[in-house]
Design a protein around this motif. Structure first.
Motif, mmCIF file in Angstrom:
data_model
loop_
_atom_site.group_PDB
_atom_site.id
_atom_site.type_symbol
_atom_site.label_atom_id
_atom_site.label_comp_id
_atom_site.label_asym_id
_atom_site.label_seq_id
_atom_site.Cartn_x
_atom_site.Cartn_y
_atom_site.Cartn_z
ATOM 1 N N ALA A 144 129.832 140.204 -2.757
ATOM 2 C CA ALA A 144 128.810 140.842 -3.524
ATOM 3 C C ALA A 144 128.875 140.364 -5.546
ATOM 4 N N ARG A 145 130.144 140.118 -5.266
ATOM 5 C CA ARG A 145 130.191 138.854 -6.173
ATOM 6 C C ARG A 145 129.221 137.452 -6.024
ATOM 7 N N VAL A 146 129.366 136.552 -5.207
ATOM 8 C CA VAL A 146 128.561 135.550 -5.355
ATOM 9 C C VAL A 146 126.870 135.732 -5.048
ATOM 10 N N LEU A 147 126.251 136.842 -4.813
ATOM 11 C CA LEU A 147 124.737 137.278 -4.753
ATOM 12 C C LEU A 147 124.748 137.804 -6.260
ATOM 13 N N GLU A 148 125.970 138.144 -6.819
ATOM 14 C CA GLU A 148 125.017 138.282 -8.369
ATOM 15 C C GLU A 148 125.068 137.397 -8.679
ATOM 16 N N LEU A 149 126.481 135.971 -8.513
ATOM 17 C CA LEU A 149 126.152 134.590 -9.476
ATOM 18 C C LEU A 149 124.952 134.115 -9.273
ATOM 19 N N VAL A 150 124.265 134.305 -7.784
ATOM 20 C CA VAL A 150 123.127 133.174 -7.928
ATOM 21 C C VAL A 150 121.337 134.242 -8.281
ATOM 22 N N ARG A 157 124.204 126.828 -15.614
ATOM 23 C CA ARG A 157 124.849 128.272 -15.800
ATOM 24 C C ARG A 157 126.317 128.496 -14.630
ATOM 25 N N LEU A 158 125.896 128.291 -13.501
ATOM 26 C CA LEU A 158 126.913 128.603 -12.538
ATOM 27 C C LEU A 158 128.461 127.864 -13.018
#
Lengths: 277, 331
Positions: free
Chosen positions: A139-145, A202-203
């Motif tokens: 969930a966290r990395v999907l939000e990140l990208v 941004r990442l």
């Protein structure tokens, strides 16, 4: 399975050059010669380079200049034939075993039989994260990208750019401090590439990772990097290292500023010099 | 999205409708050819019967006719060919005779026969259904053994260079030996160690079906490209994890292509295995038919075997479709 080495272990690994804590990658006089049917190919010659923690380093140069080979050496996917190379103060292979880096390939390489979420779970499964931890990280990395809501989709249901973002999410999922990106946007069109460049910046600002980025594109290299390493072929070597004076905060239209144009010019000069030698 | 889906389904049903007339034409042409071929194939017997019934035939002795070409007999006696399609023991039965035999030895035998399922509670051993079930059992057991063995060998070949060099040549050699020559030996050898019944036939089935599975699975397990293997390397994945998370899922489409060949080969193996044993099965039925000159019976068994093969291959195809859809492969 070997458990990832604790950070404290680093100091006990005997090193010829005790690397200072802030240097993530240290290469000195690195050589790599491939033995092929047509005789030896000198892919890398005398590469000496330190990459400090938190840097965004681009490797730029024509095909055959060894930029991808160097990245693969860092990832322990190739074995150098001379010189020394350390990653996080370890040998590259020890760093690989410690899962010290995430690698993003030119093609997204998502497994077609896994959903986006399950694709991101792949390294987490192998590294033995619990199911709950896997879910939280996905969930966290999907939000990140910016792919939240696509977890249950299969790769073929996503565009090329979205697939590449998912593959970046996969590389980010296990929290390696080092991100190795091998022409990740090379196969995408320029409009999508611009967007993803912004997103990578941004990442990088958000996660504080060290990024080594291989590219063909001068604007991409200048826009993204804190350091630009210009390389030239036959034998693959470094011709110039440019430290970018651009600020960390970079809107897309920074590409029209004098500073940007000056750096791009210097990169171009470096590339041309490599050819004329 | 829904528009695109609509278009796809419409064009699919459209092509299906377009496909019917040509397929039907070919089938009809084959049947027409068959009915025509029946005449010269059966002409000797037909003319003998006509002669006995008092019709004038040229030449007028059976001995002389034996030395005359069949086509010449047909051309010279067009008036006496009426029985060509209804002989009791034809060399080549007409399609409707085969269909009628099929009906008699399945439906009629089971519903009205003394040993049929209606009157005796169990399948008649004179009916085709019983024999088809015997063959099907051996086919399925052999198919499972062959598939399991094939997958295991393929995994070994992919992971071990020694196995790659040693097993593959033997697997290829094994398929160059004619199975009709090998089948009796397998049965005799197994009988001498006390194994008989279903298993020897299944072993012959497995012998034929493991090979396509080995070849397909080796290719499938090796299908992940260098980049996908490198990715697993960067995760420091063990070769077991690479096998279960990458190689095996990637090989599924290859596996199903192999299984379709393997199941048809299994059926052939079971039938060949039944020839020397003679304890039921479509193979036994065919051989019995040839002993007693019952060509119609042979053809009926042949047709049932073909239908069985078609059904089995179709079943694998359906399983393939379901599995690939569940795996999220692009439809």
């Amino acid at each position: 399975m070997i458990t990832p080495a604790a950070p404290a272990d680093r100091k006990v690994i005997p090193m010829t050059h005790p690397a200072p804590a802030e240097t993530v990658i240290r290469a000195s006089h690195l050589d790599l010669t491939f033995q092929t049917g047509d005789g030896p190919v000198h892919a890398l010659k005398d590469i000496t380079l330190d990459i400090p923690k938190g840097a965004f380093v681009s490797f730029i140069g024509p095909s055959g200049c060894g930029k991808t080979t160097f990245l693969r050496c860092i990832a322990a996917l190739e074995q150098p034939t001379g010189g020394s190379l350390s990653v996080n103060g370890m040998t590259p292979d020890a760093a690989r075993r410690a899962r010290a880096y995430g690698y993003v390939f030119q093609a997204a390489g998502l497994y077609p039989w896994r959903t986006i979420g399950r694709n991101i779970a792949l390294p987490l499964e192998i590294m033995g994260f619990s199911k709950a931890e896997q879910q939280a990280r996905i969930a966290r990395v999907l939000e990140l990208v910016e792919l939240s809501g696509f977890e249950k989709k299969f790769p073929w249901q996503l565009s090329g750019g979205m697939q590449q973002r998912a593959s970046i999410a996969r590389a980010l999922a296990f929290d390696a401090d080092l991100l190795l990106m091998d022409e990740p946007f090379g196969a995408l069109d320029e409009i999508v590439r611009d967007r993803l460049n912004e997103e990578v910046l941004r990442l990088w600002a958000k996660t504080d990772k060290t990024i080594a980025f291989v590219t063909h594109s001068i604007p991409e290299a200048v826009y993204l990097s804190t350091h630009i390493v210009v390389m030239s072929p036959r034998p693959g070597r470094i011709t110039d290292i440019i430290e970018s004076p651009l600020p960390k905060e970079r809107p897309l239209d920074i590409r029209d500023t004098q500073d940007f144009i000056a750096i791009a010019h210097r990169v171009r000069e470096g590339l041309r010099a490599g050819y004329e030698e | 999205m829904s528009d695109a889906l609509d278009m796809r389904s419409r064009s699919k049903s459209g092509t299906a409708a377009l496909r019917v007339p040509p397929v039907l034409t070919v089938v009809l042409a084959l049947f027409a050819l068959w009915y025509l071929a029946v005449v010269p194939m059966n002409v000797q017997e037909t003319l003998t019967r006509a002669e006995r019934a008092g019709v004038a035939i040229t030449p007028d002795s059976a001995l002389a006719r034996r030395d005359t070409g069949n086509l010449a007999l047909v051309v010279g006696n067009t008036h006496a060919l009426g029985e060509s399609w209804s002989l009791e023991r034809p060399r080549l039965p007409a399609p409707h005779q085969v269909v009628s035999e099929l009906y008699k030895s399945t439906w009629v035998e089971e519903t009205t026969g003394r040993r049929g399922i209606v009157n005796s509670g169990s399948l008649s051993n004179r009916g085709l259904v019983y024999h088809a079930m015997v063959t099907l059992n051996a086919t399925m057991v052999g198919f499972l053994i062959g598939t399991g063995l094939g997958i295991l060998l393929a995994v070994g070949i992919v992971h071990s260079r020694v196995m790659d060099m040693s097993v593959m040549p033997w697997a290829i050699v094994s398929q160059t030996i004619p199975i009709v020559a090998l089948a009796p030996m397998i049965i005799v050898v197994l009988y001498s160690v006390g194994v008989q019944g279903l298993l020897p036939k299944a072993v012959i089935s497995a012998y034929l079906s493991f090979f396509p599975v080995v070849v397909g699975m080796v290719k499938g397990l090796r299908s992940p490209d260098a980049m996908q293997m490198d990715l697993m390397r960067t995760y420091y994945a063990s070769s077991t994890e690479v096998l279960f998370k990458l190689r095996l899922p990637a090989s599924v489409p290859y596996l199903f292509a192999s299984l379709k060949i393997a199941i048809a080969a299994s059926l052939v193996g079971a039938i060949v295995g039944e020839l020397p044993v003679q304890k039921g099965g479509l193979g036994a039925r065919m051989l019995a038919g040839s002993y007693y000159g019952q060509t119609v019976q042979i053809w009926a068994a042949l047709f049932l075997a073909a239908a069985l093969a078609a059904l089995l291959v179709w079943a694998i195809g359906a399983a393939e479709k379901r599995t690939l859809r569940r795996m999220g492969m692009r439809p």
